[in-house]
Design an enzyme around this catalytic site. Structure first.
Site, PDB file in Angstrom:
ATOM      1  N   THR A 341      26.860 -21.147  97.643  1.00 33.44           N
ATOM      2  CA  THR A 341      26.245 -20.701  98.884  1.00 33.44           C
ATOM      3  C   THR A 341      24.974 -19.994  98.469  1.00 33.44           C
ATOM      4  O   THR A 341      24.740 -19.762  97.290  1.00 33.44           O
ATOM      5  CB  THR A 341      27.243 -19.765  99.592  1.00 33.44           C
ATOM      6  OG1 THR A 341      28.413 -20.507  99.905  1.00 33.44           O
ATOM      7  CG2 THR A 341      26.695 -19.116 100.823  1.00 33.44           C
ATOM      8  N   THR A 359      25.029 -22.318 103.524  1.00 35.84           N
ATOM      9  CA  THR A 359      25.773 -23.012 102.469  1.00 35.84           C
ATOM     10  C   THR A 359      25.924 -24.498 102.725  1.00 35.84           C
ATOM     11  O   THR A 359      25.840 -24.962 103.861  1.00 35.84           O
ATOM     12  CB  THR A 359      27.178 -22.385 102.328  1.00 35.84           C
ATOM     13  OG1 THR A 359      27.825 -22.894 101.167  1.00 35.84           O
ATOM     14  CG2 THR A 359      28.039 -22.659 103.553  1.00 35.84           C
ATOM     15  N   SER A 402      35.725 -19.955 107.033  1.00 32.62           N
ATOM     16  CA  SER A 402      34.812 -19.806 105.899  1.00 32.62           C
ATOM     17  C   SER A 402      34.889 -18.397 105.337  1.00 32.62           C
ATOM     18  O   SER A 402      35.518 -17.506 105.917  1.00 32.62           O
ATOM     19  CB  SER A 402      33.373 -20.113 106.325  1.00 32.62           C
ATOM     20  OG  SER A 402      32.815 -19.007 107.023  1.00 32.62           O
ATOM     21  N   GLY A 423      29.456 -16.958  96.764  1.00 28.52           N
ATOM     22  CA  GLY A 423      30.561 -16.868  95.828  1.00 28.52           C
ATOM     23  C   GLY A 423      31.922 -17.100  96.427  1.00 28.52           C
ATOM     24  O   GLY A 423      32.922 -16.607  95.907  1.00 28.52           O
ATOM     25  N   GLY A 424      32.009 -17.822  97.541  1.00 32.41           N
ATOM     26  CA  GLY A 424      33.303 -18.147  98.109  1.00 32.41           C
ATOM     27  C   GLY A 424      34.089 -16.909  98.485  1.00 32.41           C
ATOM     28  O   GLY A 424      33.573 -15.973  99.101  1.00 32.41           O
TER      29      GLY A 424
END
Length: 525
Positions: A341, A359, A402, A423-424
């Protein structure tokens, strides 16, 4: 900084790094790629506001850092809008196509990979390729934010990206690493292979004083069409039909109707008070509700609290908040290092403060570049749980859950600071800790960005920066098993964060960026 190879006890990275914050009375832009940050700063110098700068930066990133975000993606923007004296959220998240069929994603019985530990799907159809593509929202979101809160025209903010696409992608060693990490999958898709694997190999910089570029003529044509016809052309008309047709030609189900029906939306933020601050985050299927849960349970902290007690408190409330998230919002699986992202932080002298997270989901998204339009498409379907009957299971027309969590903090009804990250699942713990460093501990922006962090995205263990002292590590061990890892450039076990702060006396603003991220920068107007 030293990273030890556990098998040979040999350092993997041995350098000392610094990225001081930058301040300016006119404004700042911080993001993960320096050339795009400078595009935003130039927009501020030319009289634009922070919203104009953030959108110009995001569009430029489709050329300068296209594996992280671009026209084919989605995201969220949280901003203190000076002329409205309020925080606004623009939701431009992705959604599944209307004709998506969950039976397209049969489970193999094996364990999955990549970012989330979903069970494996046959042919990894949810991870890459045409069936991984969700309806993209980025162009609609950028246009809505600009229309509602910006001061410049669409043609003005897209012009730098168009010029960059005409030149092509500037190859750096970070390009080489990013492409090499996905080369095997990129090679499966002809247009992606032709662009990113010239001669069948990742591009490399020569050992001389010149920087090669990768031509992007198809993307340049699309940006030119968007400039001339306006942002809605991405969703209606000939360009939209071209995009949908290319996805369908590759075997996907994204349709012209999916694009035509897509709308970004302005929504109210979620908010929570802590001390002098009120934190504002996006609602709904984001990490915003989980951030609120964690902040609401965090005990009072201050300089009198020991380092170990503070980090142990962070770990306890973050783990509890994530357990609640997994039980009620449907997201499961571990977060790996491939979450790609980008985050843009921008502020201006008028008091506008913008946190924009955008992202493609995985690095290079679906890995499928559309050959005629040059759009690199997302793999947003991978956000869904492929197991049926779950809260976040794959379903037609549905929005997935998300991990994005852009946050703006206000104090006494005025803008103060904001943070966001890529970074998720590591995003929210980073934003949470950075907010606490500033609000609870009184750190300045640069000190907060550079401070050691922990990550609990694995839920059953804690990763901690090796700069923490032994007593602090012992405190963390009372919460969960620990693992030491420094803030390295690669792999990145902590979110890549940036932030901005507005001077309460109106004297300007400051931006800061994740120190180990090699291409990241703050640009000052």
């Amino acid at each position: 900084m030293q990273v030890m190879n556990s098998s040979a006890n040999v350092p993997l990275e041995t350098w000392a790094l610094s990225k001081p914050p930058r301040s300016s009375a006119r404004g700042v832009v911080a993001t993960q790629e320096a050339e795009a940050a400078e595009v935003g700063a130039a927009m501020l110098r030319d009289g634009g506001n922070a919203i104009d700068a953030a959108i110009a930066t995001a569009l430029a990133l489709s050329v300068t850092e296209p594996w992280m975000s671009g026209l084919g993606g989605g995201g969220f923007l949280v901003a203190w809008v000076a002329r409205e004296q309020a925080v606004r959220v623009v939701d431009f998240g992705m959604k599944a196509p209307a004709r998506l069929d969950p039976d397209t994603y049969p489970l193999t019985g094996a364990a999955g990979g990549d970012m989330f530990a979903w069970p494996a799907v046959r042919d990894d159809a949810n991870m890459h390729g045409p069936h991984s593509i969700a309806v993209p929202g980025s162009v609609a979101g950028y246009a809505l934010a600009l229309e509602r809160f910006g001061t410049r025209s669409w043609q003005q903010v897209i012009a730098p990206a168009l010029a960059l696409a005409g030149r092509g992608h500037r190859v750096t060693w970070w390009t080489t690493l990013s492409v090499a990490a996905e080369a095997g999958v990129l090679a499966r898709y002809p247009a992606s292979s032709a662009l990113w694997l010239p001669g069948g190999h990742p591009p490399v910089m020569p050992a001389e004083d010149r920087v090669p570029v990768l031509p992007m003529p198809a993307l340049q044509r699309t940006l030119a069409r968007l400039s001339g016809e306006g942002p809605r052309a991405f969703y209606e008309g000939a360009l939209a039909r071209d995009i949908a047709g290319e996805v369908q030609a590759a075997g996907g189900v994204l349709s012209s109707d999916d694009l035509a029906s897509y709308r970004a939306r302005v929504v109210d933020p979620l908010g929570v008070d802590r001390g002098e601050a009120r934190y504002h985050v996006p609602p709904g299927l984001t990490a915003g509700p989980t951030f609120i849960d964690a902040v609401s349970c965090l005990p009072a902290l201050g300089l009198e609290t020991s380092e170990g007690e503070r980090y142990a408190a962070y770990a306890r409330v973050l783990i509890a908040a994530y357990r609640h998230r997994l039980a009620t919002m449907g997201h499961a699986g571990d977060a790996g290092e491939k979450s790609c992202t980008t985050h843009v932080s921008a502020a201006d002298g008028a008091g506008n403060l913008v946190m924009l997270t955008t992202t493609l989901l995985s690095r290079f998204g679906s890995r499928l570049t559309l050959p005629e339009t040059g759009v690199l498409m997302n793999n947003g379907i991978y956000w869904f749980d492929p197991r049926p009957g779950r809260a976040n299971s794959i379903a037609a027309g549905r929005r997935p859950l998300s991990n994005m969590c852009p946050m703006v903090a206000t104090k006494r009804g005025a803008p103060w600071f904001g943070f966001g990250a890529s970074g998720g699942r590591r995003i929210m713990p980073a934003v949470f800790q950075l907010a606490s460093f500033v609000n609870d501990l009184g750190m300045d922006l640069g000190s907060a960005i550079a401070a050691p962090r922990i990550d609990v995205s694995g839920i059953d263990h804690i990763v901690h920066d090796d700069r923490l002292g032994g007593a602090s590590i012992a405190e963390l061990e009372t919460v969960a098993p620990v693992r030491s890892w420094p803030a390295t450039a690669w792999p990145s076990l902590y979110a890549t964060a940036s932030g901005a702060m507005v001077d309460p006396d109106g004297q300007g603003c400051t931006g800061g960026i994740h120190v180990p991220s090699p291409a990241a920068a703050v640009a000052a107007a």
